[in-house]
Design a protein around this motif. Structure first.
Motif, PDB file in Angstrom:
ATOM      1  N   ALA A  10       0.366  -0.907  -0.265  1.00 56.46           N
ATOM      2  CA  ALA A  10      -0.107  -0.078   0.246  1.00 56.46           C
ATOM      3  C   ALA A  10       1.005   1.056  -0.014  1.00 56.46           C
ATOM      4  O   ALA A  10       0.528   2.341  -0.998  1.00 56.46           O
ATOM      5  CB  ALA A  10      -0.653   0.043   1.124  1.00 56.46           C
ATOM      6  N   ARG A  11       1.916   1.270   0.701  1.00 54.13           N
ATOM      7  CA  ARG A  11       2.903   2.184   0.578  1.00 54.13           C
ATOM      8  C   ARG A  11       3.480   2.538  -0.541  1.00 54.13           C
ATOM      9  O   ARG A  11       3.386   3.513  -0.637  1.00 54.13           O
ATOM     10  CB  ARG A  11       4.047   1.750   2.143  1.00 54.13           C
ATOM     11  N   HIS A  12       3.743   1.399  -1.070  1.00 51.05           N
ATOM     12  CA  HIS A  12       4.429   1.700  -2.096  1.00 51.05           C
ATOM     13  C   HIS A  12       3.191   2.209  -3.294  1.00 51.05           C
ATOM     14  O   HIS A  12       3.914   3.186  -4.029  1.00 51.05           O
ATOM     15  CB  HIS A  12       5.099   0.219  -2.863  1.00 51.05           C
ATOM     16  N   ALA A  13       2.304   2.245  -3.716  1.00 50.89           N
ATOM     17  CA  ALA A  13       1.601   2.250  -4.259  1.00 50.89           C
ATOM     18  C   ALA A  13       1.150   3.998  -4.572  1.00 50.89           C
ATOM     19  O   ALA A  13       0.424   4.193  -5.125  1.00 50.89           O
ATOM     20  CB  ALA A  13       0.433   0.846  -4.229  1.00 50.89           C
ATOM     21  N   LEU A  14       0.789   3.858  -2.930  1.00 48.72           N
ATOM     22  CA  LEU A  14       0.723   5.876  -2.281  1.00 48.72           C
ATOM     23  C   LEU A  14       1.828   6.621  -3.137  1.00 48.72           C
ATOM     24  O   LEU A  14       1.451   7.597  -4.121  1.00 48.72           O
ATOM     25  CB  LEU A  14       0.126   5.247  -1.040  1.00 48.72           C
ATOM     26  N   VAL A  15       2.812   6.049  -3.091  1.00 54.59           N
ATOM     27  CA  VAL A  15       4.085   6.635  -3.760  1.00 54.59           C
ATOM     28  C   VAL A  15       3.778   6.820  -5.654  1.00 54.59           C
ATOM     29  O   VAL A  15       4.212   8.239  -5.523  1.00 54.59           O
ATOM     30  CB  VAL A  15       5.593   6.367  -3.432  1.00 54.59           C
ATOM     31  N   GLU A  16       3.614   5.649  -6.245  1.00 61.39           N
ATOM     32  CA  GLU A  16       3.397   5.503  -7.506  1.00 61.39           C
ATOM     33  C   GLU A  16       2.189   6.538  -8.394  1.00 61.39           C
ATOM     34  O   GLU A  16       2.450   6.550  -9.201  1.00 61.39           O
ATOM     35  CB  GLU A  16       3.756   4.430  -8.312  1.00 61.39           C
ATOM     36  N   ALA A  17       1.573   6.688  -7.457  1.00 64.51           N
ATOM     37  CA  ALA A  17       0.312   6.823  -7.863  1.00 64.51           C
ATOM     38  C   ALA A  17       0.180   9.152  -8.036  1.00 64.51           C
ATOM     39  O   ALA A  17       0.379   9.651  -7.099  1.00 64.51           O
ATOM     40  CB  ALA A  17      -0.902   7.074  -6.862  1.00 64.51           C
ATOM     41  N   ARG A  18      -0.256   9.028  -9.574  1.00 66.25           N
ATOM     42  CA  ARG A  18       0.742  10.108  -9.982  1.00 66.25           C
ATOM     43  C   ARG A  18      -0.556  10.980 -10.041  1.00 66.25           C
ATOM     44  O   ARG A  18      -1.109  12.441 -10.483  1.00 66.25           O
ATOM     45  CB  ARG A  18       0.739  10.012 -11.208  1.00 66.25           C
ATOM     46  N   HIS A  19      -2.232  10.531 -10.496  1.00 66.13           N
ATOM     47  CA  HIS A  19      -3.407  11.413 -11.223  1.00 66.13           C
ATOM     48  C   HIS A  19      -4.365  11.411 -10.238  1.00 66.13           C
ATOM     49  O   HIS A  19      -4.189  10.098  -8.781  1.00 66.13           O
ATOM     50  CB  HIS A  19      -4.127  11.112 -11.958  1.00 66.13           C
ATOM     51  N   VAL A  20      -4.811  12.327  -9.379  1.00 68.40           N
ATOM     52  CA  VAL A  20      -5.851  12.500  -8.282  1.00 68.40           C
ATOM     53  C   VAL A  20      -7.064  11.561  -8.011  1.00 68.40           C
ATOM     54  O   VAL A  20      -6.708  11.602  -6.900  1.00 68.40           O
ATOM     55  CB  VAL A  20      -6.404  14.304  -8.352  1.00 68.40           C
ATOM     56  N   PRO A  21      -7.551  11.102  -9.050  1.00 70.22           N
ATOM     57  CA  PRO A  21      -8.761   9.536  -8.531  1.00 70.22           C
ATOM     58  C   PRO A  21      -7.406   8.605  -8.554  1.00 70.22           C
ATOM     59  O   PRO A  21      -7.772   7.642  -7.894  1.00 70.22           O
ATOM     60  CB  PRO A  21      -8.998   9.397  -9.770  1.00 70.22           C
ATOM     61  N   ASP A  22      -6.494   7.970  -9.006  1.00 72.74           N
ATOM     62  CA  ASP A  22      -5.458   7.302  -8.050  1.00 72.74           C
ATOM     63  C   ASP A  22      -5.213   7.456  -6.410  1.00 72.74           C
ATOM     64  O   ASP A  22      -5.121   6.568  -6.496  1.00 72.74           O
ATOM     65  CB  ASP A  22      -4.404   7.677  -9.380  1.00 72.74           C
ATOM     66  N   VAL A  23      -5.068   8.693  -6.410  1.00 71.45           N
ATOM     67  CA  VAL A  23      -4.809   9.081  -5.331  1.00 71.45           C
ATOM     68  C   VAL A  23      -5.154   8.710  -4.025  1.00 71.45           C
ATOM     69  O   VAL A  23      -5.054   8.297  -3.389  1.00 71.45           O
ATOM     70  CB  VAL A  23      -3.793  10.803  -5.330  1.00 71.45           C
ATOM     71  N   LEU A  24      -6.401   8.642  -4.690  1.00 71.41           N
ATOM     72  CA  LEU A  24      -7.280   8.891  -3.818  1.00 71.41           C
ATOM     73  C   LEU A  24      -8.069   7.675  -3.624  1.00 71.41           C
ATOM     74  O   LEU A  24      -8.489   7.103  -2.333  1.00 71.41           O
ATOM     75  CB  LEU A  24      -8.634   9.827  -4.258  1.00 71.41           C
ATOM     76  N   GLU A  26      -5.837   5.033  -3.989  1.00 72.14           N
ATOM     77  CA  GLU A  26      -5.174   4.400  -2.937  1.00 72.14           C
ATOM     78  C   GLU A  26      -5.213   5.184  -1.228  1.00 72.14           C
ATOM     79  O   GLU A  26      -5.332   4.141  -0.804  1.00 72.14           O
ATOM     80  CB  GLU A  26      -3.869   4.341  -3.667  1.00 72.14           C
ATOM     81  N   ALA A  27      -5.385   6.473  -0.991  1.00 76.15           N
ATOM     82  CA  ALA A  27      -5.943   6.618  -0.210  1.00 76.15           C
ATOM     83  C   ALA A  27      -7.442   5.808   0.221  1.00 76.15           C
ATOM     84  O   ALA A  27      -6.790   5.115   1.713  1.00 76.15           O
ATOM     85  CB  ALA A  27      -6.300   7.730   0.225  1.00 76.15           C
ATOM     86  N   ARG A  28      -8.554   5.245   0.093  1.00 71.88           N
ATOM     87  CA  ARG A  28      -8.883   4.383   0.621  1.00 71.88           C
ATOM     88  C   ARG A  28      -8.704   2.626   0.332  1.00 71.88           C
ATOM     89  O   ARG A  28      -9.783   2.100   2.140  1.00 71.88           O
ATOM     90  CB  ARG A  28     -10.147   4.209  -0.656  1.00 71.88           C
ATOM     91  N   ARG A  29      -8.354   2.817  -0.560  1.00 69.25           N
ATOM     92  CA  ARG A  29      -7.642   1.093   0.113  1.00 69.25           C
ATOM     93  C   ARG A  29      -6.921   0.757   1.529  1.00 69.25           C
ATOM     94  O   ARG A  29      -6.868   0.055   2.022  1.00 69.25           O
ATOM     95  CB  ARG A  29      -6.966   0.610  -0.967  1.00 69.25           C
ATOM     96  N   ALA A  30      -5.869   2.074   1.766  1.00 69.51           N
ATOM     97  CA  ALA A  30      -4.919   2.136   2.389  1.00 69.51           C
ATOM     98  C   ALA A  30      -6.501   2.790   3.931  1.00 69.51           C
ATOM     99  O   ALA A  30      -5.843   1.960   5.322  1.00 69.51           O
ATOM    100  CB  ALA A  30      -4.235   3.403   3.104  1.00 69.51           C
ATOM    101  N   ALA A  31      -6.990   2.963   3.846  1.00 70.24           N
ATOM    102  CA  ALA A  31      -8.455   3.172   4.925  1.00 70.24           C
ATOM    103  C   ALA A  31      -8.938   1.704   5.315  1.00 70.24           C
ATOM    104  O   ALA A  31      -9.171   1.712   6.145  1.00 70.24           O
ATOM    105  CB  ALA A  31      -9.567   4.103   4.689  1.00 70.24           C
ATOM    106  N   LEU A  32      -9.111   1.159   4.354  1.00 63.43           N
ATOM    107  CA  LEU A  32     -10.014  -0.381   4.071  1.00 63.43           C
ATOM    108  C   LEU A  32      -8.927  -1.217   4.566  1.00 63.43           C
ATOM    109  O   LEU A  32      -8.982  -1.629   5.712  1.00 63.43           O
ATOM    110  CB  LEU A  32     -10.543  -0.451   2.219  1.00 63.43           C
TER     111      LEU A  32
END
Length: 201
Positions: A10-24, A26-32
């Motif tokens: 999850a940490r790696h995916a969050l760093v790699e996300a580049r666009h707003v929808p992708d960041v959000l 990954e944020a929701r996946r981290a929260a889940l």
């Protein structure tokens, strides 16, 4: 899958996300994932850890709910890591990694909010930052509780530690044993001088 591995992913995916929808997303996946880890902690036999785990699970639910809005719904409905959580693994290491994930998540959302071009994205980020901060506070408390719990489990039973040697403390000066028997007093120690116990060996 072990929690630590999922958190690292999850940490790696969050760093790699580049666009707003992708960041959000990954944020929701981290929260889940935070919610799922909390739920697993709630199953532990230790009362304090289980109670804090329930609170963490609830806080994770709130954080993921902040991100379940139309602006990100299409992106977040696909995929997820929380359903693959199998076991917690090393408790201290897992909680340390989760603490790092939540810190990075909060920082990322603050940056996203500062550059948001719509009110919807802005308030989504701000509301989630608050919810993530609550999760992070609970993880800090869990780490402290885990340290106490694991420390107590590893502590030696009372009276089973190393033997103690009593050493009398006094001002420096000449003196020493007078009868050939071992004398561990500080030279010059006088009757009534304070004593300190130190472990032998």
């Amino acid at each position: 899958m072990e929690a630590l591995r999922l958190i690292k992913t999850a940490r790696h995916a969050l760093v790699e996300a580049r666009h707003v929808p992708d960041v959000l997303a990954e944020a929701r996946r981290a929260a889940l994932l935070t919610e799922a880890v909390g739920a697993r902690l709630a199953e532990l036999d230790e009362e304090e850890l289980a109670g804090l785990g329930r609170q963490l699970s609830e806080a994770g639910t709130v954080a993921s709910g902040c991100l379940d809005r139309s602006v990100v719904r299409a992106a977040v409905l696909s995929g997820g890591r929380s359903g693959r959580l199998g076991e917690l693994g090393d408790l201290e290491e897992t909680l340390g990694a989760l603490d790092g994930l939540l810190r990075e998540l909060g920082e990322t959302l603050v940056v996203l909010a500062c550059g948001a071009d719509t009110e919807s994205v802005y308030w989504t980020c701000i509301d989630t930052v608050d919810a993530v901060a609550e999760c992070k506070d609970l993880v800090v408390r869990l780490r402290q509780a885990a340290g106490r719990f694991l420390g107590a489990a590893e502590a030696e039973p009372a009276g089973r530690g190393a033997p103690l040697l009593v050493v009398r403390l006094g001002p420096p000066g000449d003196g020493g044993p007078t009868d050939g028997a071992p004398d561990y007093r500080v030279p010059g120690a006088t009757a009534g001088a304070p004593e300190v116990s130190v472990p032998v060996g």
